[in-house]
Design a protein around this motif. Structure first.
Motif, PDB file in Angstrom:
ATOM      1  N   LEU A  84       1.073  -1.349   0.134  1.00 24.96           N
ATOM      2  CA  LEU A  84      -0.093  -0.023   0.054  1.00 24.96           C
ATOM      3  C   LEU A  84       0.839   1.180  -0.073  1.00 24.96           C
ATOM      4  O   LEU A  84       1.758   1.458   0.959  1.00 24.96           O
ATOM      5  CB  LEU A  84      -0.967  -0.016   1.101  1.00 24.96           C
ATOM      6  CG  LEU A  84      -1.570  -1.239   1.544  1.00 24.96           C
ATOM      7  CD1 LEU A  84      -2.470  -1.219   2.861  1.00 24.96           C
ATOM      8  CD2 LEU A  84      -2.587  -1.689   0.381  1.00 24.96           C
ATOM      9  N   TYR A  85       0.966   1.881  -1.087  1.00 27.81           N
ATOM     10  CA  TYR A  85       1.632   3.337  -1.287  1.00 27.81           C
ATOM     11  C   TYR A  85       0.621   4.454  -0.683  1.00 27.81           C
ATOM     12  O   TYR A  85      -0.458   4.462  -1.391  1.00 27.81           O
ATOM     13  CB  TYR A  85       2.096   3.364  -2.534  1.00 27.81           C
ATOM     14  CG  TYR A  85       3.097   2.676  -3.261  1.00 27.81           C
ATOM     15  CD1 TYR A  85       4.559   2.469  -2.708  1.00 27.81           C
ATOM     16  CD2 TYR A  85       2.545   1.438  -3.822  1.00 27.81           C
ATOM     17  CE1 TYR A  85       5.221   1.390  -3.016  1.00 27.81           C
ATOM     18  CE2 TYR A  85       3.548   0.251  -4.313  1.00 27.81           C
ATOM     19  CZ  TYR A  85       4.704   0.469  -3.983  1.00 27.81           C
ATOM     20  OH  TYR A  85       5.666  -0.574  -4.196  1.00 27.81           O
ATOM     21  N   GLY A 116       4.546   5.120   3.171  1.00 25.31           N
ATOM     22  CA  GLY A 116       4.414   6.237   3.173  1.00 25.31           C
ATOM     23  C   GLY A 116       5.140   6.739   1.650  1.00 25.31           C
ATOM     24  O   GLY A 116       6.296   6.564   1.960  1.00 25.31           O
ATOM     25  N   VAL A 117       4.369   7.843   1.037  1.00 29.60           N
ATOM     26  CA  VAL A 117       5.231   8.504   0.130  1.00 29.60           C
ATOM     27  C   VAL A 117       4.819   9.867  -0.019  1.00 29.60           C
ATOM     28  O   VAL A 117       3.722  10.255   0.405  1.00 29.60           O
ATOM     29  CB  VAL A 117       4.860   7.644  -1.278  1.00 29.60           C
ATOM     30  CG1 VAL A 117       5.415   6.081  -1.373  1.00 29.60           C
ATOM     31  CG2 VAL A 117       3.430   7.755  -1.590  1.00 29.60           C
ATOM     32  N   PRO A 118       5.555  10.727  -0.689  1.00 27.38           N
ATOM     33  CA  PRO A 118       5.342  12.308  -0.578  1.00 27.38           C
ATOM     34  C   PRO A 118       4.187  12.454  -1.541  1.00 27.38           C
ATOM     35  O   PRO A 118       3.315  13.372  -1.397  1.00 27.38           O
ATOM     36  CB  PRO A 118       6.606  12.561  -1.162  1.00 27.38           C
ATOM     37  CG  PRO A 118       7.748  11.850  -1.232  1.00 27.38           C
ATOM     38  CD  PRO A 118       6.920  10.584  -1.023  1.00 27.38           C
ATOM     39  N   THR A 119       4.259  11.769  -2.693  1.00 26.02           N
ATOM     40  CA  THR A 119       3.160  11.850  -3.610  1.00 26.02           C
ATOM     41  C   THR A 119       2.797  10.719  -4.452  1.00 26.02           C
ATOM     42  O   THR A 119       3.798   9.649  -4.558  1.00 26.02           O
ATOM     43  CB  THR A 119       3.459  13.176  -4.747  1.00 26.02           C
ATOM     44  OG1 THR A 119       2.302  13.322  -5.427  1.00 26.02           O
ATOM     45  CG2 THR A 119       4.668  12.871  -5.384  1.00 26.02           C
ATOM     46  N   LEU A 120       1.622  10.744  -5.353  1.00 27.02           N
ATOM     47  CA  LEU A 120       1.510   9.579  -6.271  1.00 27.02           C
ATOM     48  C   LEU A 120       1.284  10.272  -7.752  1.00 27.02           C
ATOM     49  O   LEU A 120       1.425  11.310  -7.890  1.00 27.02           O
ATOM     50  CB  LEU A 120       0.350   8.615  -5.643  1.00 27.02           C
ATOM     51  CG  LEU A 120       0.577   7.860  -4.533  1.00 27.02           C
ATOM     52  CD1 LEU A 120      -0.752   7.521  -3.917  1.00 27.02           C
ATOM     53  CD2 LEU A 120       1.422   6.790  -4.710  1.00 27.02           C
ATOM     54  N   ALA A 121       0.997   9.510  -8.651  1.00 29.59           N
ATOM     55  CA  ALA A 121       0.963   9.839 -10.113  1.00 29.59           C
ATOM     56  C   ALA A 121       0.016  11.024 -10.381  1.00 29.59           C
ATOM     57  O   ALA A 121       0.131  11.865 -10.985  1.00 29.59           O
ATOM     58  CB  ALA A 121       0.571   8.661 -10.860  1.00 29.59           C
ATOM     59  N   SER A 122      -1.060  11.116  -9.444  1.00 32.96           N
ATOM     60  CA  SER A 122      -2.075  12.335  -9.716  1.00 32.96           C
ATOM     61  C   SER A 122      -2.284  12.638  -8.119  1.00 32.96           C
ATOM     62  O   SER A 122      -2.238  12.195  -7.197  1.00 32.96           O
ATOM     63  CB  SER A 122      -3.423  11.800 -10.362  1.00 32.96           C
ATOM     64  OG  SER A 122      -4.347  12.688  -9.877  1.00 32.96           O
ATOM     65  N   GLY A 123      -2.342  14.203  -8.230  1.00 30.61           N
ATOM     66  CA  GLY A 123      -2.805  14.763  -6.889  1.00 30.61           C
ATOM     67  C   GLY A 123      -4.007  14.264  -6.268  1.00 30.61           C
ATOM     68  O   GLY A 123      -3.977  14.479  -5.194  1.00 30.61           O
ATOM     69  N   ASP A 124      -5.006  13.530  -7.204  1.00 32.58           N
ATOM     70  CA  ASP A 124      -5.928  13.037  -6.517  1.00 32.58           C
ATOM     71  C   ASP A 124      -5.919  11.789  -5.704  1.00 32.58           C
ATOM     72  O   ASP A 124      -6.687  11.429  -5.007  1.00 32.58           O
ATOM     73  CB  ASP A 124      -7.125  12.988  -7.760  1.00 32.58           C
ATOM     74  CG  ASP A 124      -7.975  14.036  -8.003  1.00 32.58           C
ATOM     75  OD1 ASP A 124      -7.652  15.216  -7.398  1.00 32.58           O
ATOM     76  OD2 ASP A 124      -8.416  14.055  -9.271  1.00 32.58           O
TER      77      ASP A 124
END
Length: 140
Positions: A84-85, A116-124
């Motif tokens: 789980l990212y 835990g990741v700072p961001t994923l492929a879309s801001g949504d």
């Protein structure tokens, strides 16, 4: 690659224009190895109806994983492990994630790693769910 079937099933967005397939299947004698791309809360139109709801995004991501697996003849019950990212600003929202996993898998929960990741492929996206490859019998 030889003998690898690529699947982009109905119900998931057609990812080929983004440079990947949703599902890859390799026949291995009486079994098949199924790999699925990480799943997010997008529908087939590349949009989400739940941009700010982690619980609903987990449920939709798992529904998408189910769709992907079923397109190759597997099921969620075949999943042994998930990654789980989780977007960093959501990582403490354990209840939303846990409740969605239990609602989907019941008492037959797969192993999981929460990252835990700072961001994923879309801001949504608040979460992306990736399954380890699944091995099933050909006539599963």
């Amino acid at each position: 690659m030889e003998n690898i079937e690529r699947i982009n099933p109905p119900g998931l967005f057609d990812s080929r224009s983004t440079g990947f397939s949703q599902v890859s299947v390799k026949e291995l004698g009486n079994h098949k190895l199924i790999s699925v791309s990480g799943q997010v809360a997008w529908n087939e139109n590349r949009s989400t109806d739940v941009p700010d709801d982690l619980h609903q995004q987990v449920l939709k991501s798992l529904e998408n994983l189910k769709t992907a697996l079923e397109s190759a003849g597997a099921a969620l019950s075949d999943v042994m492990s998930l990654r789980l990212y989780i977007r960093a600003d959501q990582i403490e929202n354990h209840t939303a994630i846990t409740d969605a996993l239990i609602a989907t898998f019941g008492e037959d929960l797969p192993c999981t790693t929460w990252i835990g990741v700072p961001t994923l492929a879309s801001g949504d996206f608040l979460i992306e769910i990736e399954s380890d490859p699944v091995v099933v019998e050909n006539n599963h």
